[in-house]
Scaffold this motif. Structure first.
Motif, short mmCIF file in Angstrom:
data_model
loop_
_atom_site.label_atom_id
_atom_site.label_comp_id
_atom_site.label_asym_id
_atom_site.label_seq_id
_atom_site.Cartn_x
_atom_site.Cartn_y
_atom_site.Cartn_z
N HIS A 39 -17.80 -0.35 33.01
CA HIS A 39 -16.85 -0.77 34.05
C HIS A 39 -17.46 -1.77 35.03
CE1 HIS A 39 -14.97 2.93 32.57
NE2 HIS A 39 -13.83 2.37 32.97
N ASP A 40 -18.62 -2.30 34.70
CA ASP A 40 -19.31 -3.30 35.53
C ASP A 40 -19.54 -2.79 36.96
OD1 ASP A 40 -20.64 -5.71 35.84
OD2 ASP A 40 -18.87 -6.71 36.67
N VAL A 41 -20.00 -1.54 37.06
CA VAL A 41 -20.34 -0.94 38.35
C VAL A 41 -21.86 -0.91 38.44
CG1 VAL A 41 -20.26 1.17 39.74
CG2 VAL A 41 -18.26 0.46 38.44
N LYS A 42 -22.38 -1.40 39.56
CA LYS A 42 -23.83 -1.42 39.74
C LYS A 42 -24.23 -0.34 40.74
CE LYS A 42 -24.38 -6.15 38.52
NZ LYS A 42 -23.62 -7.28 38.66
N TYR A 43 -25.17 0.49 40.34
CA TYR A 43 -25.71 1.52 41.21
C TYR A 43 -27.04 1.04 41.75
CZ TYR A 43 -22.30 4.51 38.91
OH TYR A 43 -21.14 5.06 38.43
#
Length: 190
Positions: A39-43
């Protein structure tokens, strides 16, 4: 809750993972990595931390490494989350000390900027900016001395507002209780 397992709490830009075991937490971290990739989420592993709530019997046990995107997460004893301090021993002392510092800062800012105002204006500002205390409702495990220091800070700032020295007797300023909310009354409401 009821028959449902809650293992994560999400806010727009915050995520809390909760697990009763280290293996479960590692699995949740792997799920976060998969979700982030799809989902192209960066942590941000640098802003992430692990806190372990251990019983007295598990205090001496070793702690495994927890990784997010290949970066080892720090294990911390205290963490500031959404403005409140959470500690691994469930003590609220750090959060009460945060509130005490905030009280002194807010009180001194108001005193400096509005020193020439009438007493009624200063007390209204005091009620508005110093009496509301974020997170008070959550405090339940604290040392009496920590809460006493907050009480002293509250009354020291209030005395300065009414023109008394913080070293003068509290009996001289007893009339200010009618003008402003007393800290103990404020805390017992919650």
């Amino acid at each position: 809750m009821n028959c449902h397992l809650i293992n994560h709490i999400m806010y727009p830009d915050d995520l809390v993972l909760i697990s009763p075991s280290s293996a479960g937490l590692c699995q949740l971290l792997r799920e976060c990595e998969k979700f982030g990739m799809s989902h192209d989420v960066k942590y941000n592993a640098k802003k992430s931390a692990v806190m372990i709530f251990r019983s007295a019997t598990l205090k001496g046990c070793s702690i495994p490494e927890f990784k997010l995107k290949g970066v080892t997460l720090h294990v911390v004893a205290t963490y500031k989350y959404l403005g409140s301090y959470i500690s691994d021993d469930l003590s609220d002392d750090d959060d009460i000390n945060r509130q005490r510092r905030t009280l002194y800062v807010q009180g001194n800012i108001i005193l400096r900027k509005f020193s020439m105002c009438f007493l009624e204006v200063k007390l209204t500002l005091f009620r508005s900016y110093c009496s509301p205390m974020y997170g008070v409702q959550l405090w339940w495990n604290y040392k009496k001395s920590t809460l006493n220091r907050l009480h002293i800070a509250y009354h020291n700032i209030l005395k300065l507002f009414i023109g008394m020295s913080k070293y003068e007797s509290q009996l001289l300023g007893i009339w200010c209780i009618d003008l402003c909310v007393d800290l103990i009354a404020l805390l017992t409401v919650f």
